[in-house]
Design an enzyme around this catalytic site. Structure first.
Site, PDB file in Angstrom:
ATOM      1  N   ASP A 166       0.860  -1.188   0.000  1.00 61.13           N
ATOM      2  CA  ASP A 166       0.000   0.000   0.000  1.00 61.13           C
ATOM      3  C   ASP A 166       0.898   1.241   0.000  1.00 61.13           C
ATOM      4  O   ASP A 166       1.740   1.405   0.880  1.00 61.13           O
ATOM      5  CB  ASP A 166      -0.882  -0.028   1.250  1.00 61.13           C
ATOM      6  CG  ASP A 166      -1.965   1.040   1.219  1.00 61.13           C
ATOM      7  OD1 ASP A 166      -3.088   0.738   1.656  1.00 61.13           O
ATOM      8  OD2 ASP A 166      -1.688   2.172   0.775  1.00 61.13           O
ATOM      9  N   ASP A 183      -3.653   2.396  -5.373  1.00 65.47           N
ATOM     10  CA  ASP A 183      -2.340   2.334  -4.712  1.00 65.47           C
ATOM     11  C   ASP A 183      -2.109   1.077  -3.888  1.00 65.47           C
ATOM     12  O   ASP A 183      -1.275   1.061  -3.003  1.00 65.47           O
ATOM     13  CB  ASP A 183      -2.127   3.589  -3.849  1.00 65.47           C
ATOM     14  CG  ASP A 183      -2.778   3.467  -2.473  1.00 65.47           C
ATOM     15  OD1 ASP A 183      -3.826   2.822  -2.377  1.00 65.47           O
ATOM     16  OD2 ASP A 183      -2.213   4.006  -1.514  1.00 65.47           O
ATOM     17  N   GLU A 184      -2.831   0.025  -4.193  1.00 65.44           N
ATOM     18  CA  GLU A 184      -2.807  -1.165  -3.339  1.00 65.44           C
ATOM     19  C   GLU A 184      -2.816  -2.436  -4.174  1.00 65.44           C
ATOM     20  O   GLU A 184      -3.557  -2.524  -5.143  1.00 65.44           O
ATOM     21  CB  GLU A 184      -4.131  -1.166  -2.596  1.00 65.44           C
ATOM     22  CG  GLU A 184      -4.117  -1.254  -1.126  1.00 65.44           C
ATOM     23  CD  GLU A 184      -5.561  -1.301  -0.679  1.00 65.44           C
ATOM     24  OE1 GLU A 184      -5.989  -2.344  -0.223  1.00 65.44           O
ATOM     25  OE2 GLU A 184      -6.262  -0.268  -0.833  1.00 65.44           O
TER      26      GLU A 184
HETATM   27  P1  TTP Z   1      -5.257   5.013   0.963  1.00 67.05           P
HETATM   28  O1  TTP Z   1      -4.209   3.986   0.676  1.00 67.05           O
HETATM   29  O2  TTP Z   1      -6.406   4.640   1.835  1.00 67.05           O
HETATM   30  O3  TTP Z   1      -4.598   6.283   1.634  1.00 67.05           O
HETATM   31  P2  TTP Z   1      -3.220   6.965   1.363  1.00 67.05           P
HETATM   32  O4  TTP Z   1      -2.396   6.205   0.388  1.00 67.05           O
HETATM   33  O5  TTP Z   1      -3.455   8.393   1.012  1.00 67.05           O
HETATM   34  O6  TTP Z   1      -2.560   6.957   2.783  1.00 67.05           O
HETATM   35  P3  TTP Z   1      -1.918   5.750   3.597  1.00 67.05           P
HETATM   36  O7  TTP Z   1      -0.489   6.121   3.779  1.00 67.05           O
HETATM   37  O8  TTP Z   1      -2.663   5.700   4.892  1.00 67.05           O
HETATM   38  O9  TTP Z   1      -2.099   4.516   2.746  1.00 67.05           O
HETATM   39  O10 TTP Z   1      -5.854   5.541  -0.394  1.00 67.05           O
HETATM   40  C1  TTP Z   1      -5.072   5.710  -1.566  1.00 67.05           C
HETATM   41  C2  TTP Z   1      -5.487   6.951  -2.318  1.00 67.05           C
HETATM   42  O11 TTP Z   1      -6.875   6.879  -2.636  1.00 67.05           O
HETATM   43  C3  TTP Z   1      -5.308   8.232  -1.540  1.00 67.05           C
HETATM   44  O12 TTP Z   1      -4.018   8.775  -1.680  1.00 67.05           O
HETATM   45  C4  TTP Z   1      -6.383   9.114  -2.076  1.00 67.05           C
HETATM   46  C5  TTP Z   1      -7.471   8.169  -2.522  1.00 67.05           C
HETATM   47  N1  TTP Z   1      -8.569   8.175  -1.542  1.00 67.05           N
HETATM   48  C6  TTP Z   1      -9.652   9.023  -1.760  1.00 67.05           C
HETATM   49  O13 TTP Z   1      -9.709   9.734  -2.760  1.00 67.05           O
HETATM   50  N2  TTP Z   1     -10.668   9.057  -0.819  1.00 67.05           N
HETATM   51  C7  TTP Z   1     -10.645   8.292   0.316  1.00 67.05           C
HETATM   52  O14 TTP Z   1     -11.579   8.349   1.144  1.00 67.05           O
HETATM   53  C8  TTP Z   1      -9.522   7.412   0.524  1.00 67.05           C
HETATM   54  C9  TTP Z   1      -9.446   6.557   1.754  1.00 67.05           C
HETATM   55  C10 TTP Z   1      -8.529   7.394  -0.424  1.00 67.05           C
HETATM   56 MG    MG Z   2      -2.153   4.113   0.601  1.00 60.53          MG
END
Ligand code: TTP
Ligand code: MG
Length: 358
Positions: free
Chosen positions: A13, A111-112
């Site tokens: 992630d 992103d996962e």
């Molecule tokens: P995430 O992997 O949930 O969050 P992140 O990568 O920003 O942070 P983390 O370090 O905790 O993993 O989500 C990936 C991307 O998806 C994030 O950068 C933006 C988008 N996203 C949204 O647009 N709305 C949301 O509610 C979430 C959770 C994510």
């Molecule tokens: Mg993320």
């Protein structure tokens, strides 16, 4: 007795993905609190936060929060509009790197991804080395960090990747699953949201360990058929395979009957069964649909289709049944040889809910 060989699964992630890309693109933003999302318009803006850099998270800003609230928490944050195309371009390159390390690969969001590396590495120690190589390659090529979890299945890998963020690496070999999960709050199980959490709390269950020990019978009144699944997850059991999802355009099933159907009741029952099967496929693939096409072949092989496009995306069985029945009722009563339901105008389901496991 034949024992199923243990798997080694990685969950990768990216860290604060959208804002990390923005910070990479503009060096002035590095080390500063960045919020990507709707325009805050001095606190009067509508819409939500997509993501916040770790610097902005220190002010309490979180994904999904109203942008006006983020502005109140941190007026000095740098607010940026969402640039989806850019993020997806970067995502594609990262996924290509990840895919090259996996025996089985499954991207789950921008992103996962899950990587099944069983057979490619011989131990959890080797898997850890592989994970370090993956992190190094992504950093070298994209100047972005990620967090990786390693476990015997998707559930444990996913919870592990979230365990130490950003730039984390958490390895949970099979023998440590129980002790790793036990102290964590139930919310860490994907699919348990605030409502399930509150229900469990009423039963005095707040940690995954308590959920794992709990008698399923106590959960059934609150969670119905999810109850046993929940306890299995809490025990770290998850058999879901890592698998590539192809670019599916439509999902459909059809059935030719052993003898032609004529009775309204018979037809209705057959269509319901078909609806249930299509619904299962839709859920399996993780999609919502907007268009349903019904195909009817009469006893003389004359074949017709009728379609309905809904105003928004749906994924529930009731809608599939309702729409298919109403399309069927528009055909004149005749002997039917085949029925088919096809769902199209698909879109990926966003949130992971308990439903995904059912
Ligand atoms: P995430 O992997 O949930 O969050 P992140 O990568 O920003 O942070 P983390 O370090 O905790 O993993 O989500 C990936 C991307 O998806 C994030 O950068 C933006 C988008 N996203 C949204 O647009 N709305 C949301 O509610 C979430 C959770 C994510
Ligand atoms: Mg993320």
């Amino acid at each position: 007795m034949r024992r199923r060989r243990g798997r080694i699964v990685l969950h990768v992630d990216m860290d604060s993905f959208f804002s990390a890309i923005e910070q990479r693109e503009n060096p002035e933003l590095r080390g500063r609190p960045v919020v990507v999302g709707a325009d805050p318009k001095g606190g009067r803006g509508r819409g939500v936060v997509s993501t916040a850099s770790y610097e902005a998270r220190r002010y309490g800003v979180r994904s999904g929060m109203p942008i006006s609230q983020a502005y109140r928490l941190c007026p000095s944050c740098i607010f940026l509009p969402v640039r989806h195309e850019l993020y997806w371009r970067v995502s594609k390159r990262i996924m290509q790197i990840l895919r090259s390390y996996a025996a089985k690969f499954q991207q789950v969001s921008v992103d996962e991804a899950y990587l099944d590396v069983t057979g490619l590495v011989k131990s959890y120690g080797e898997a850890e080395k592989l994970a370090r190589r993956i992190k190094a390659e992504i950093y070298e090529k994209e100047k972005l960090t990620c967090s990786i979890g390693i476990g015997p299945n998707k559930l444990v890998a996913k919870i592990a990747s979230d365990h130490r963020k950003p730039d984390g690496l958490t390895v949970v070999p099979p023998g440590e699953v129980e002790s790793f999960l036990a102290p964590l709050p139930v919310r860490k199980i994907p699919g348990i949201g605030p409502r399930s959490e509150a229900l469990l709390k009423e039963l005095g269950i707040t940690t995954i360990g308590e959920l794992a020990q709990c008698d399923v019978q106590r959960l059934i009144p609150l969670f119905g058929r999810w109850a046993s699944r929940l306890v299995m997850l809490a025990r770290g059991v998850d058999e879901r395979e890592v698998r590539e999802r192809s670019k599916v355009k439509s999902i459909g099933r059809e059935q030719t009957f052993p003898r032609d159907l004529e009775e309204e009741e018979e037809l209705r029952a057959a269509l319901e069964e078909l609806a249930e099967r299509v619904h299962r496929d839709l859920k399996e693939e993780g999609f919502l649909f907007r268009t349903l096409t019904l195909k009817v072949r009469f006893s003389d092989f004359e074949t017709h289709t009728r379609a309905k496009t809904l105003r928004s995306h749906h994924g529930d069985l009731a809608t599939i049944k309702e729409v298919s029945q109403s399309l069927l009722s528009r055909f004149p009563p005749r002997k039917v040889r085949l029925l088919g339901i096809r769902l199209s105008k698909l879109k990926k389901r966003q949130a992971v809910t308990l439903d995904d496991f059912m």
